[in-house]
Design a protein around this motif. Structure first.
Motif, short mmCIF file in Angstrom:
data_model
loop_
_atom_site.label_atom_id
_atom_site.label_comp_id
_atom_site.label_asym_id
_atom_site.label_seq_id
_atom_site.Cartn_x
_atom_site.Cartn_y
_atom_site.Cartn_z
N PHE A 100 0.83 -1.20 0.00
CA PHE A 100 0.00 0.00 0.00
C PHE A 100 0.87 1.26 0.00
O PHE A 100 0.62 2.20 -0.75
CB PHE A 100 -0.92 -0.01 1.21
CG PHE A 100 -1.86 1.16 1.26
CD1 PHE A 100 -3.10 1.07 0.65
CD2 PHE A 100 -1.52 2.34 1.90
CE1 PHE A 100 -3.99 2.15 0.68
CE2 PHE A 100 -2.38 3.42 1.93
CZ PHE A 100 -3.62 3.33 1.32
N LEU A 101 1.90 1.28 0.83
CA LEU A 101 2.75 2.47 0.94
C LEU A 101 3.48 2.78 -0.37
O LEU A 101 3.74 3.94 -0.67
CB LEU A 101 3.77 2.27 2.06
CG LEU A 101 3.24 2.38 3.49
CD1 LEU A 101 4.33 1.99 4.48
CD2 LEU A 101 2.73 3.78 3.78
N SER A 102 3.78 1.75 -1.14
CA SER A 102 4.51 1.97 -2.39
C SER A 102 3.67 2.78 -3.38
O SER A 102 4.22 3.38 -4.31
CB SER A 102 4.91 0.64 -3.02
OG SER A 102 3.77 -0.07 -3.48
N GLU A 103 2.35 2.83 -3.18
CA GLU A 103 1.46 3.56 -4.08
C GLU A 103 0.74 4.71 -3.37
O GLU A 103 -0.16 5.33 -3.94
CB GLU A 103 0.42 2.60 -4.66
CG GLU A 103 1.03 1.45 -5.46
CD GLU A 103 -0.01 0.44 -5.92
OE1 GLU A 103 -1.19 0.60 -5.54
OE2 GLU A 103 0.35 -0.48 -6.66
N PHE A 104 1.13 4.98 -2.14
CA PHE A 104 0.46 6.00 -1.33
C PHE A 104 0.97 7.38 -1.72
O PHE A 104 2.12 7.72 -1.45
CB PHE A 104 0.75 5.71 0.15
CG PHE A 104 -0.24 6.32 1.11
CD1 PHE A 104 -1.56 6.50 0.78
CD2 PHE A 104 0.19 6.69 2.38
CE1 PHE A 104 -2.46 7.03 1.68
CE2 PHE A 104 -0.71 7.22 3.30
CZ PHE A 104 -2.03 7.39 2.95
N SER A 105 0.13 8.19 -2.35
CA SER A 105 0.55 9.51 -2.81
C SER A 105 0.64 10.49 -1.64
O SER A 105 0.04 10.27 -0.58
CB SER A 105 -0.43 10.05 -3.85
OG SER A 105 -1.68 10.38 -3.24
N GLN A 106 1.35 11.58 -1.86
CA GLN A 106 1.48 12.58 -0.82
C GLN A 106 0.13 13.22 -0.51
O GLN A 106 -0.18 13.52 0.64
CB GLN A 106 2.49 13.66 -1.23
CG GLN A 106 2.80 14.65 -0.11
CD GLN A 106 4.01 15.50 -0.41
OE1 GLN A 106 4.51 15.52 -1.53
NE2 GLN A 106 4.50 16.22 0.58
N ALA A 107 -0.70 13.41 -1.55
CA ALA A 107 -2.03 14.00 -1.34
C ALA A 107 -2.88 13.09 -0.46
O ALA A 107 -3.56 13.56 0.46
CB ALA A 107 -2.71 14.24 -2.69
N ASP A 108 -2.84 11.78 -0.74
CA ASP A 108 -3.60 10.83 0.08
C ASP A 108 -3.07 10.80 1.51
O ASP A 108 -3.84 10.68 2.47
CB ASP A 108 -3.54 9.42 -0.53
CG ASP A 108 -4.33 9.32 -1.81
OD1 ASP A 108 -5.24 10.14 -2.02
OD2 ASP A 108 -4.03 8.42 -2.63
N ALA A 109 -1.74 10.89 1.64
CA ALA A 109 -1.14 10.87 2.97
C ALA A 109 -1.59 12.07 3.80
O ALA A 109 -1.85 11.96 5.00
CB ALA A 109 0.39 10.86 2.85
N LEU A 110 -1.71 13.23 3.16
CA LEU A 110 -2.15 14.43 3.87
C LEU A 110 -3.60 14.31 4.32
O LEU A 110 -3.96 14.72 5.43
CB LEU A 110 -1.97 15.67 2.98
CG LEU A 110 -0.52 16.09 2.71
CD1 LEU A 110 -0.46 17.20 1.67
CD2 LEU A 110 0.18 16.52 3.99
N LEU A 111 -4.45 13.73 3.47
CA LEU A 111 -5.85 13.51 3.84
C LEU A 111 -5.96 12.57 5.03
O LEU A 111 -6.73 12.79 5.97
CB LEU A 111 -6.63 12.95 2.65
CG LEU A 111 -6.88 13.88 1.47
CD1 LEU A 111 -7.59 13.14 0.35
CD2 LEU A 111 -7.70 15.10 1.90
N PHE A 112 -5.17 11.50 4.99
CA PHE A 112 -5.19 10.52 6.08
C PHE A 112 -4.66 11.15 7.37
O PHE A 112 -5.21 10.93 8.46
CB PHE A 112 -4.37 9.30 5.70
CG PHE A 112 -4.36 8.22 6.75
CD1 PHE A 112 -5.53 7.56 7.11
CD2 PHE A 112 -3.18 7.85 7.39
CE1 PHE A 112 -5.54 6.57 8.08
CE2 PHE A 112 -3.16 6.85 8.34
CZ PHE A 112 -4.35 6.21 8.69
N ALA A 113 -3.58 11.93 7.26
CA ALA A 113 -3.01 12.58 8.45
C ALA A 113 -4.02 13.54 9.07
O ALA A 113 -4.13 13.62 10.30
CB ALA A 113 -1.73 13.32 8.07
N ASP A 114 -4.76 14.25 8.23
CA ASP A 114 -5.77 15.17 8.75
C ASP A 114 -6.86 14.42 9.50
O ASP A 114 -7.31 14.84 10.57
CB ASP A 114 -6.37 15.97 7.58
CG ASP A 114 -7.32 17.05 8.06
OD1 ASP A 114 -6.89 17.92 8.84
OD2 ASP A 114 -8.51 17.02 7.67
N PHE A 115 -7.28 13.27 8.95
CA PHE A 115 -8.28 12.45 9.63
C PHE A 115 -7.74 11.98 10.98
O PHE A 115 -8.45 12.02 12.00
CB PHE A 115 -8.64 11.24 8.76
CG PHE A 115 -9.54 10.25 9.45
CD1 PHE A 115 -10.92 10.38 9.39
CD2 PHE A 115 -9.01 9.18 10.18
CE1 PHE A 115 -11.75 9.47 10.04
CE2 PHE A 115 -9.83 8.27 10.82
CZ PHE A 115 -11.21 8.42 10.75
#
Length: 259
Positions: A100-115
């Motif tokens: 999963f991490l190999s395809e985890f974009s920075q935009a998706d990471a920011l959304l998840f971090a905000d959650f």
């Protein structure tokens, strides 16, 4: 002519292998930095004195392939945190998480971090994460589609807690806990978006998450008549120590009419 082509092929392969070696080296540097910067609690130190489980060789092979392709500083630090976490506790991150991490974009990471800034103990109260426009839950739906959370829409998920004989229960994450108090034996149901096992592994990789702030945010969001008090506690083993009273409901009084 064939010699020239062969030489070009060799040069390409050498540069490729050099890049892979350089990427792996930077990932290891990031791991060492993470191990150094993360202050270990006495409980963690005690756990590390116990016989450590060995690394899974298949896991290491998969990790190596991803680490050698990490060409950006962001990905190198991310893989470094993964490896540091696995050093502390082998088996912490599954191979599914690596993929999963190999395809985890920075935009998706920011959304998840905000959650996750509004999550504690494996869930976030829906009152915290649902948007002002209830019809627009795109972000939550995307996180659910990615396999990171459940309960974004329509499933009516909730966390249920039962107050023990002392009228207490605990929402725990890491070395912290929210202690909630109520009537012994009562159950409280908290509508929530719940982190999946994948989401619970990824939350460990968020470098700037303030666990204390997340606990306070969640504690205030679950305030209800069934909960008389919420406290922030440190937890070590089975022992908790209150460090902050987050809120307390005023005691109900009964007026006795005059004779």
């Amino acid at each position: 002519f064939p010699v020239t082509i062969a030489q070009q092929a060799i040069n390409v392969l050498v540069r490729k292998e050099y890049r892979k070696l350089s990427n792996r080296g930077r990932v290891v540097e990031a791991m060492v930095e993470d191990l150094r910067d993360q202050a270990e609690s006495s409980e963690q130190v005690e756990q590390e004195r116990q016989p450590a489980a060995e690394f899974d060789e298949d896991w290491l092979n998969v990790f190596e392939r991803y680490a050698e392709d990490a060409s950006t500083e962001r990905m190198q630090k991310l893989w470094g945190r993964v490896l540091a976490g696995e050093v502390r506790k082998p088996g912490r991150f599954s191979m599914r998480t690596l993929r999963f991490l190999s395809e985890f974009s920075q935009a998706d990471a920011l959304l998840f971090a905000d959650f996750c800034n509004s999550a504690f103990g494996g869930f976030s109260p829906k009152s915290l994460v649902k948007p002002t426009d209830v019809a627009d839950i795109t972000t939550l739906i995307n996180l659910e589609a990615a396999g990171l959370i459940n309960g974004a829409a329509g499933s009516g998920l909730a966390k249920t807690y039962t107050f023990n004989n002392d009228g207490c229960n605990y929402i725990v994450e890491g070395g912290l806990a929210i202690q909630i108090k109520g009537k012994a034996g009562d159950k409280i149901r908290l509508p929530a978006c719940i982190l999946t096992p994948l989401g619970q592994e990824l939350i460990l990789l968020l470098p700037a998450r303030d666990l204390n702030a997340a606990a306070r945010r969640v504690a205030h969001a679950i305030k209800s008549p069934q909960i008389s008090e919420a406290n922030l506690m440190t937890v070590k083993g089975n022992v908790g120590s209150t460090i902050e009273v987050l809120w307390s409901q005023p005691a109900h009084t009964i007026e006795i009419p005059p004779n």
